[in-house]
Design an enzyme around this catalytic site. Structure first.
Site, PDB file in Angstrom:
ATOM      1  N   GLY A  45     107.016 -30.283 -57.242  1.00 31.54           N
ATOM      2  CA  GLY A  45     108.538 -30.576 -56.682  1.00 31.54           C
ATOM      3  C   GLY A  45     109.157 -29.316 -56.359  1.00 31.54           C
ATOM      4  CB  THR A  46     109.349 -26.126 -58.241  1.00 33.30           C
ATOM      5  OG1 THR A  46     109.810 -26.631 -59.488  1.00 33.30           O
ATOM      6  CG2 THR A  46     110.260 -24.891 -58.399  1.00 33.30           C
ATOM      7  CD  GLN A 101     112.839 -37.228 -62.631  1.00 30.79           C
ATOM      8  OE1 GLN A 101     112.526 -38.313 -63.258  1.00 30.79           O
ATOM      9  NE2 GLN A 101     112.613 -36.367 -63.195  1.00 30.79           N
ATOM     10  CB  SER A 153     107.206 -33.910 -58.367  1.00 32.07           C
ATOM     11  OG  SER A 153     106.308 -33.486 -59.400  1.00 32.07           O
ATOM     12  CB  CYS A 176     117.365 -25.175 -65.625  1.00 31.65           C
ATOM     13  SG  CYS A 176     118.550 -26.317 -65.842  1.00 31.65           S
TER      14      CYS A 176
HETATM   15  C1  LIG Z   1     115.142 -33.803 -59.810  1.00 29.51           C
HETATM   16  C2  LIG Z   1     114.021 -32.975 -59.858  1.00 29.51           C
HETATM   17  N1  LIG Z   1     113.693 -32.204 -58.956  1.00 29.51           N
HETATM   18  C3  LIG Z   1     112.682 -30.961 -58.990  1.00 29.51           C
HETATM   19  C4  LIG Z   1     111.865 -31.175 -59.910  1.00 29.51           C
HETATM   20  C5  LIG Z   1     110.853 -30.069 -60.109  1.00 29.51           C
HETATM   21  O1  LIG Z   1     109.438 -30.660 -59.910  1.00 29.51           O
HETATM   22  P1  LIG Z   1     108.275 -30.004 -60.493  1.00 29.51           P
HETATM   23  O2  LIG Z   1     108.216 -30.025 -62.053  1.00 29.51           O
HETATM   24  O3  LIG Z   1     107.222 -30.973 -59.925  1.00 29.51           O
HETATM   25  O4  LIG Z   1     107.923 -28.663 -59.906  1.00 29.51           O
HETATM   26  C6  LIG Z   1     112.000 -32.041 -61.038  1.00 29.51           C
HETATM   27  C7  LIG Z   1     111.271 -31.964 -62.378  1.00 29.51           C
HETATM   28  O5  LIG Z   1     111.600 -32.168 -63.451  1.00 29.51           O
HETATM   29  C8  LIG Z   1     113.022 -33.133 -60.988  1.00 29.51           C
HETATM   30  O6  LIG Z   1     113.509 -33.707 -62.096  1.00 29.51           O
END
Ligand SMILES: Cc1ncc(COP(=O)(O)O)c(C=O)c1O
Length: 385
Positions: A71-72, A183, A203, A329
């Site tokens: 996701g990141t 999510q 993700s 974070c």
């Molecule tokens: C809303 C949201 N965006 C982005 C991410 C990042 O996803 P990933 O952990 O797959 O990098 C998360 C992860 O918790 C998330 O909850």
């Protein structure tokens, strides 16, 4: 001890079907999918089928799906990649908007656009339930706004954002709407159209696929340019050898998640409402966050006065419950969650419960009793009980 895992919003357990698909694909389709030999073609075939399945599920064309490492990376590609694409087209749109309750990956990618690329950034606030007001977004978007970046469901509280109204505000000034649906893909019936999104990030780890696979889909107006370069893969939107086995398993996980969508929604919604009702009744000085309606069915967030969140997580862990104390974070920093701060609600003794469909009412009631005992014990220990 029988463990109860209540941290699905961080990482959903790998679904058995996905585990099998991962093993099968790793055995049969490990080669480079761009190669013309038989082994390469087997990998290509699996990759194409997985892309078609996932793109179809999200209402996108399979040519407009980009696989990432999670996701990141998908979020970074949406935020920084859309800016890069606009610059290459010579567009003079150098303003972006996000909300104050975004995941740290969105906040930091937007901040990077501001500090490293000189963009203007507006961060819009939320109300006490964590919702973004579309009028507040309409008030800050301008003729030179490139994109608005907003999540579908909040990762800590579960609040669903009014993405369709946000899309209207964006499209009136020709800006893009990127929805971070990490999510909700696999949890709710999410498509580009239904959200009004031009870009949608997700993700696989959040719906039972393997960790380290994410994706970005583009609608007809969505444009991105690659952030790392090196080859012609994925229509030059993301270079590097694809994790074909992980991608195949992600597609299987999404199919399974979609097949159980309705039942998984209904059973969790009942549990969510029960927890919201019973937690504050079981122990004093608690605050349950987020809206009653328009929320993710599997997330409940609760803060307790006079207890330390990390201590609470530790005690609940010893009692058999895996919960999380706040946003990823903030968890290492000891600072209160930026989401709760933006909502202006109680940040003390915060835990997030995020559950799957097998968590039933009896287990929820047992959790409430343990939680209440634990909070009281911690307060006594701190001389506050
Ligand atoms: C809303 C949201 N965006 C982005 C991410 C990042 O996803 P990933 O952990 O797959 O990098 C998360 C992860 O918790 C998330 O909850």
């Amino acid at each position: 001890m029988n463990r109860i895992y209540l941290d699905h919003a961080s990482a959903w357990p790998l679904r058995p079907e996905a585990r099998q698909a991962l093993a099968d694909a790793a055995t049969m389709a490990w080669a480079d999918p761009t190669r013309g030999h038989q082994e390469g073609r087997a990998a290509r075939d699996l990759l194409d089928r997985a892309s078609a399945t996932v793109a179809f599920a999200l209402g996108a064309d399979e040519r407009d799906l980009v696989w990432t490492s999670g996701g990141t990376e998908a979020v970074h590609l949406a935020v920084l990649g859309s800016a890069r694409a606009a610059e290459r087209r010579g567009e003079r749109r150098r303003h972006v908007v996000c909300s104050a309750v975004e995941h740290s990956s969105v906040l930091r990618a937007c901040e990077r656009l501001r500090t490293e690329h000189g963009y203007d950034l507006d961060v819009v606030g939320v109300d006490a339930s964590g919702a973004v007001d579309p009028d507040a977004v309409a008030a800050v978007v301008r003729d030179d706004t490139l994109a608005v970046h907003v999540q579908h469901a909040n990762h800590e509280i579960g609040t669903l954002q009014p993405t369709h109204e946000l899309a209207n505000a964006c499209h009136r000034v020709g800006a893009l709407l990127h929805v971070d649906a990490c999510q909700t893909v696999g949890q709710l019936g999410v498509t580009l159209d239904q959200l009004g999104a031009d870009l949608l990030s997700a993700s696989g780890a959040k719906f039972g696929g393997p960790r380290g696979v994410g994706l970005l889909v583009l609608g007809p107006r969505g444009r991105i340019a690659a952030l790392q370069e090196g080859d012609e893969r994925q229509r030059r939107r993301r270079a590097g050898l694809e994790d074909v086995a992980g991608i195949a398993a992600t597609a299987v996980a999404l199919e399974v998640a979609r097949a159980e969508l309705q039942t998984a929604y209904s059973s969790r919604e009942v549990v969510r409402r029960r927890l919201r009702e019973r937690l504050p009744a079981a122990v004093e000085d608690l605050q349950v966050h987020g809206p009653l309606a328009d929320a993710h069915p599997g997330i409940v967030a609760v803060s307790a006065l006079y207890v330390d969140g990390e201590a609470l997580v530790g005690e609940l862990d010893r009692a058999g419950y895996a919960v999380h104390s706040g946003s990823s974070c903030a968890s290492d920093s000891g600072r209160p969650s930026h989401v709760l701060v933006a909502m202006g609600v109680l940040t003390h003794g915060h835990v997030r419960l995020s559950f799957g469909p097998s968590f039933d009412l009896a287990q929820a009631d047992a959790f409430v009793a343990t939680y209440a005992d634990t909070v009281r014990a911690l307060r006594r220990r701190g001389g506050l009980g």
